[in-house]
Write a protein that holds these residues in place. Structure first.
Motif, mmCIF file in Angstrom:
data_model
loop_
_atom_site.group_PDB
_atom_site.id
_atom_site.type_symbol
_atom_site.label_atom_id
_atom_site.label_comp_id
_atom_site.label_asym_id
_atom_site.label_seq_id
_atom_site.Cartn_x
_atom_site.Cartn_y
_atom_site.Cartn_z
ATOM 1 N N ASP A 74 -13.359 -14.065 -13.330
ATOM 2 C CA ASP A 74 -14.014 -13.589 -12.115
ATOM 3 C C ASP A 74 -15.174 -14.502 -11.708
ATOM 4 O OD1 ASP A 74 -15.334 -12.718 -14.482
ATOM 5 O OD2 ASP A 74 -16.472 -11.247 -13.315
ATOM 6 N N ARG A 113 -21.135 -18.766 -11.234
ATOM 7 C CA ARG A 113 -20.077 -19.407 -10.445
ATOM 8 C C ARG A 113 -19.792 -20.778 -11.055
ATOM 9 N NH1 ARG A 113 -19.307 -17.178 -5.436
ATOM 10 N NH2 ARG A 113 -18.643 -19.175 -4.527
ATOM 11 N N LYS A 130 -4.807 -17.190 -6.840
ATOM 12 C CA LYS A 130 -6.048 -17.347 -6.079
ATOM 13 C C LYS A 130 -6.122 -18.712 -5.410
ATOM 14 C CE LYS A 130 -8.936 -14.082 -8.658
ATOM 15 N NZ LYS A 130 -10.189 -13.890 -9.435
ATOM 16 N N GLN A 158 -2.926 -15.787 -12.644
ATOM 17 C CA GLN A 158 -4.029 -15.226 -11.856
ATOM 18 C C GLN A 158 -4.759 -16.312 -11.076
ATOM 19 O OE1 GLN A 158 -6.732 -12.872 -14.213
ATOM 20 N NE2 GLN A 158 -8.242 -12.684 -12.564
ATOM 21 N N VAL A 198 -14.677 -20.334 -9.469
ATOM 22 C CA VAL A 198 -14.619 -20.494 -8.009
ATOM 23 C C VAL A 198 -13.853 -21.752 -7.598
ATOM 24 C CG1 VAL A 198 -16.727 -19.174 -7.606
ATOM 25 C CG2 VAL A 198 -16.878 -21.654 -7.986
ATOM 26 N N SER A 214 -3.847 -18.533 -2.349
ATOM 27 C CA SER A 214 -4.408 -17.718 -1.268
ATOM 28 C C SER A 214 -5.656 -18.329 -0.651
ATOM 29 C CB SER A 214 -4.739 -16.320 -1.790
ATOM 30 O OG SER A 214 -5.816 -16.377 -2.724
ATOM 31 N N GLY A 215 -6.174 -19.387 -1.285
ATOM 32 C CA GLY A 215 -7.396 -20.013 -0.782
ATOM 33 C C GLY A 215 -8.663 -19.364 -1.278
ATOM 34 N N GLU A 216 -8.520 -18.399 -2.193
ATOM 35 C CA GLU A 216 -9.708 -17.732 -2.726
ATOM 36 C C GLU A 216 -10.522 -18.667 -3.608
ATOM 37 O OE1 GLU A 216 -10.801 -13.773 -5.423
ATOM 38 O OE2 GLU A 216 -8.796 -14.025 -4.571
ATOM 39 N N LEU A 217 -9.845 -19.632 -4.259
ATOM 40 C CA LEU A 217 -10.521 -20.627 -5.087
ATOM 41 C C LEU A 217 -10.461 -21.985 -4.414
ATOM 42 C CD1 LEU A 217 -9.222 -19.829 -8.705
ATOM 43 C CD2 LEU A 217 -11.296 -19.009 -7.586
#
Length: 362
Positions: A134, A115, A151, A147, A137, A154-157
Motif C-alpha cells: 500500500d 511512499r 495497479k 496486485q 507508488v 490501471s495507472g494507479e502506480l
C-alpha cells in the motif's frame, strides 16, 4: 527447452504500535524503551532518552551492508562490490530531530517511509512479503506480482521504464512524490541511464548482485524493512526462508552423484558466451543444490565474463555440463546455437536440459 522451478525456496528471496515502557534497575542516565517500532506514525512528544527502535535487524549473511542503531535514527552503509563507493543513509524517526554529526554525503530519510518507488523487482517482493504494497507508488513494468501489475495497468502506480529514460519519464517519477526510490543501480548509473539527478529524489542504492550467496540476497529484505521500521516482520520472514533453504541444502547433500551445471547466456550481438563466475550467487546455488559448477574463473560475485575464443569454449565443453541454467528468456535452443554452433556439443543442449529463468525461478 524446459521451464521449471530451481531452488524455489532460495529465490522466493525477503503491525506495530508505539507505547513506552521503562527498564527496571537504577541508571545514571535511564533509557526508556519503546515497546514496538512505529510503522505508521510519528513521534508526537520527543524524549531524547527513548530508544525508538526496540525491534532491530542484524545482518548475518549479507556482507556489504552495515546497520547501526541510535536512539532516534539508524545508520545504513552499503559498500559497493563494483566500485569504491559507500552509500550512507540516516533513517531518522519522524517527529524527532535530525542528528548534526552525520558523515559527509549521508542521505537523510525520515522513517517510516510512506511512499516508495521500486526501480527493480527485488524491493517489490520485499514490500509484498512485509505487507507494505500500500506504500508502493511506482514499479517496473516487468514485475509479475498480480496486485502490483494490476495497479500498473490501471495507472494507479507510476511505471518505472527500463533502459534509458527521458525527461518525461523523470517527471513521472517526481510526480509520485515518493519519499525514496529503491534501486540496484548506483547514482552515476541512474544519472546516465535515466537522466535522474541526485538532487531530484532520494535514492536508496543496494546491490544484491554484490553478495556471494542466495541467503545473503534473501537477507536484503532487512534493508528494505529498515526504511519502514518493519524489522520485526523482516526478521521473522528471513528466519523462515533461511530454515527452509537449509532444509533443502541438507537434503541435497544426501545425493549420491553431483551433476555438472553451467550458468550463463549467449550474447547474440557480440557472438560471445558469458558465464557466471565461480564466486557468484549462482555458483553457490548450484553447490547448495548438490551440483558441481562448471566455472572457468573465480574472480568475484555476479561477474559474467564473456568469451569468444575457441580455447575457452573448449574448456566449457570439456566440463561436459549436463544441465544449463539460462538466466534470460529465449525462444528455443536453436537460438543459442546461432552465436556459436559448437554449443550444440554440450550434453545439456543435446539432452534438452536447458532451463530458462522465469520471473524468480529456474
Amino acid at each position: 527447452m524446459r521451464r521449471g522451478v530451481f531452488a524455489r525456496v532460495a529465490l522466493g528471496v525477503a503491525v506495530m504500535g508505539g507505547l513506552l515502557s521503562a527498564p527496571t534497575g537504577a541508571q545514571a542516565a535511564p533509557t526508556l524503551q519503546a515497546r514496538k517500532n512505529l510503522v505508521d506514525s510519528c513521534v508526537t512528544e520527543y524524549d531524547p532518552r527513548v530508544d525508538y527502535f526496540p525491534e532491530k535487524a542484524k545482518f548475518t549473511q549479507a556482507k556489504r551492508i552495515r546497520l547501526t542503531y541510535r536512539r532516534n535514527y539508524k545508520l545504513v552503509e552499503v559498500r559497493s562490490a563494483f566500485s569504491r563507493t559507500t552509500y550512507r543513509y540516516a533513517l531518522v524517526q519522524c517527529g524527532t530531530p535530525v542528528p548534526n554529526n552525520l558523515p559527509s554525503g549521508t542521505v537523510v530519510i525520515e522513517v517510516p517511509v510512506r511512499r516508495a518507488i521500486s526501480a527493480d523487482g527485488g524491493t517489490v517482493d520485499h514490500m509484498a512479503r512485509l505487507n507494505l504494497l500500500d506504500r508502493l507508488v511506482g514499479a517496473p513494468s516487468y514485475v509479475e506480482n498480480p496486485q502490483v501489475k494490476a495497479k500498473l495497468d490501471s495507472g494507479e502506480l507510476v511505471k518505472v521504464e527500463t533502459g534509458k529514460d527521458n525527461l518525461g519519464g523523470v517527471e513521472r517519477l517526481l510526480s509520485a512524490n515518493a519519499d525514496v526510490l529503491f534501486s540496484q543501480l548506483g547514482l552515476l548509473e541512474l544519472e546516465k541511464n535515466r537522466g535522474l539527478r541526485r538532487d531530484d529524489l532520494k535514492v536508496a542504492v543496494y546491490e544484491p548482485s554484490g553478495e556471494g550467496s542466495l541467503l545473503a540476497i534473501a537477507e536484503l529484505i532487512k534493508f528494505t524493512a529498515a526504511f519502514f521500521n518493519a524489522e520485526g516482520a523482516a526478521n521473522i520472514e528471513f528466519d523462515r526462508l533461511s530454515e527452509r533453504y537449509q532444509q533443502q541444502v541438507r537434503l541435497a547433500r544426501k545425493a549420491q552423484t553431483r551433476t555438472e551445471v553451467l550458468v550463463g547466456f549467449v550474447d547474440s550481438k557480440q557472438g560471445t558466451l558469458c558465464f557466471a563466475d565461480g564466486l557468484s550467487p549462482e555458483s553457490a546455488l548450484v553447490k547448495d543444490a548438490g551440483g558441481r559448477y562448471a566455472a572457468l574463473f573465480n574472480r568475484g560475485p555476479n561477474l559474467y565474463p564473456c568469451y569468444n575464443d575457441e580455447q575457452k569454449i573448449d574448456r566449457v565443453i570439456a566440463r561436459k555440463p549436463a544441465v544449463w541454467l539460462y538466466p534470460f528468456s529465449i525462444d528455443n535452443i536453436a537460438s543459442i546455437a546461432k552465436a556459436n554452433p559448437r554449443l550444440l556439443e554440450l550434453p545439456a543442449v543435446q539432452s534438452g536440459q536447458v532451463w530458462v529463468k522465469t520471473d524468480k525461478y529456474y
